[in-house]
Scaffold this motif. Structure first.
Motif, mmCIF file in Angstrom:
data_model
loop_
_atom_site.group_PDB
_atom_site.id
_atom_site.type_symbol
_atom_site.label_atom_id
_atom_site.label_comp_id
_atom_site.label_asym_id
_atom_site.label_seq_id
_atom_site.Cartn_x
_atom_site.Cartn_y
_atom_site.Cartn_z
ATOM 1 N N VAL A 11 0.798 -1.141 0.044
ATOM 2 C CA VAL A 11 -0.029 -0.048 -0.061
ATOM 3 C C VAL A 11 0.887 1.239 0.002
ATOM 4 C CG1 VAL A 11 -1.647 1.459 1.385
ATOM 5 C CG2 VAL A 11 -1.963 -1.207 1.064
ATOM 6 N N ILE A 15 1.228 4.221 -2.899
ATOM 7 C CA ILE A 15 0.893 5.590 -2.566
ATOM 8 C C ILE A 15 2.305 6.313 -3.007
ATOM 9 C CG2 ILE A 15 0.618 7.395 -0.801
ATOM 10 C CD1 ILE A 15 -0.843 5.194 0.758
ATOM 11 N N GLY A 18 2.698 7.429 -6.550
ATOM 12 C CA GLY A 18 1.516 8.391 -7.086
ATOM 13 C C GLY A 18 0.612 7.421 -7.467
ATOM 14 N N GLU A 19 0.146 6.505 -7.106
ATOM 15 C CA GLU A 19 -1.117 5.661 -7.452
ATOM 16 C C GLU A 19 -2.162 5.632 -6.168
ATOM 17 O OE1 GLU A 19 -2.907 4.099 -9.279
ATOM 18 O OE2 GLU A 19 -1.954 3.594 -11.133
ATOM 19 N N ASP A 20 -3.442 5.227 -6.639
ATOM 20 C CA ASP A 20 -4.523 5.352 -5.634
ATOM 21 C C ASP A 20 -4.741 3.598 -5.373
ATOM 22 O OD1 ASP A 20 -6.779 5.353 -4.022
ATOM 23 O OD2 ASP A 20 -7.955 6.006 -5.692
ATOM 24 N N PRO A 21 -4.206 3.289 -4.173
ATOM 25 C CA PRO A 21 -4.453 1.718 -3.644
ATOM 26 C C PRO A 21 -5.952 1.467 -3.388
ATOM 27 C CG PRO A 21 -3.615 3.243 -1.851
ATOM 28 C CD PRO A 21 -3.477 4.128 -2.971
ATOM 29 N N THR A 22 -6.780 2.476 -3.441
ATOM 30 C CA THR A 22 -8.222 2.238 -3.161
ATOM 31 C C THR A 22 -8.849 1.848 -4.439
ATOM 32 O OG1 THR A 22 -8.955 4.471 -3.163
ATOM 33 C CG2 THR A 22 -8.202 3.477 -0.881
ATOM 34 N N ARG A 23 -8.375 2.230 -5.583
ATOM 35 C CA ARG A 23 -9.086 2.167 -6.751
ATOM 36 C C ARG A 23 -9.343 0.746 -7.339
ATOM 37 N NH1 ARG A 23 -6.227 0.882 -11.464
ATOM 38 N NH2 ARG A 23 -4.010 1.577 -11.638
ATOM 39 N N LYS A 27 -7.170 -2.557 -5.536
ATOM 40 C CA LYS A 27 -7.717 -2.897 -4.252
ATOM 41 C C LYS A 27 -7.285 -4.189 -3.542
ATOM 42 C CE LYS A 27 -12.217 -2.220 -4.276
ATOM 43 N NZ LYS A 27 -13.851 -1.942 -4.176
#
Ligand code: ZN
Length: 188
Positions: A11, A15, A18-23, A27
């Motif tokens: 995770v 982050i 620069g990514e979104d770990p919740t997308r 996930k």
């Protein structure tokens, strides 16, 4: 192995890049990687000495060739795969030999940990020398290193070759015989 800790670390990496770990697509990624690491690093706490059995079979101290043992490992400098084939040639002493599946397991156990190709090669050789005590041994590994291919240092498909030589295989004539046998076998 601490799977939860791997998940938290992945995770963090996501982050940090620069990514979104919740997308949606990411996930489950930390959980997937943790389970994958459990498998591909399972050699860390396995003793390869225990997977290698020794048999006694009448042999005239002739060379035994085991080629094309496939393996997948992870380069410890970049945690990217390097993979390829290991070839083993040995001259038994006192009829002590080992089976193909044993050597496959030895290679696999030593590959399933953070590694570098040179050390994997010498660890396989040292283990066979210790357990089997052959008169001579040659271990050759041909592998593609993804960290080199992916960054353009080496062309994709480029094979890095490493070898370890022990015992009577140090004599040039014996070693050349082993190498020419390997080459001959490979043409099949
Ligand atoms: Zn690397």
């Amino acid at each position: 192995m601490d799977l939860k800790r791997i998940e938290r670390a992945i995770v963090e990496i996501l982050i940090a890049i620069g990514e979104d770990p919740t997308r949606e697509g990411l996930k489950q990624t930390p959980r997937r990687i943790a389970r994958l690491y459990k498998e591909i690093f399972s050699g860390i706490n396995t003793d390869p000495k225990k997977v290698m059995k020794v048999y006694r079979v009448k042999n005239q101290e002739e060379m035994i060739i085991i080629k094309d043992i496939p393996f997948y490992s992870m380069c410890e400098h970049h945690l990217l795969p390097f993979f390829g084939k290991a070839h083993i040639v040995y001259i038994p002493k006192k009829n002590r030999i080992t089976g193909f599946s044993n050597l496959v397991q030895v290679v696999e156990t030593l590959a399933r940990r953070p590694q570098i190709q040179e050390r994997l090669t010498s660890q396989i050789a040292d283990l066979i020398m210790a357990r089997l005590q052959p008169m001579g041994l040659l271990v050759v590994i041909e592998a593609e290193q993804l960290c080199l291919s992916m960054t353009g240092v080496k062309k994709p498909g480029h094979l890095t070759v490493t070898s370890a030589i022990r015992g009577v295989m140090r004599h040039p004539a014996t070693r050349n015989e082993a190498l020419s046998l390997l080459k001959k076998e490979r043409k099949d």
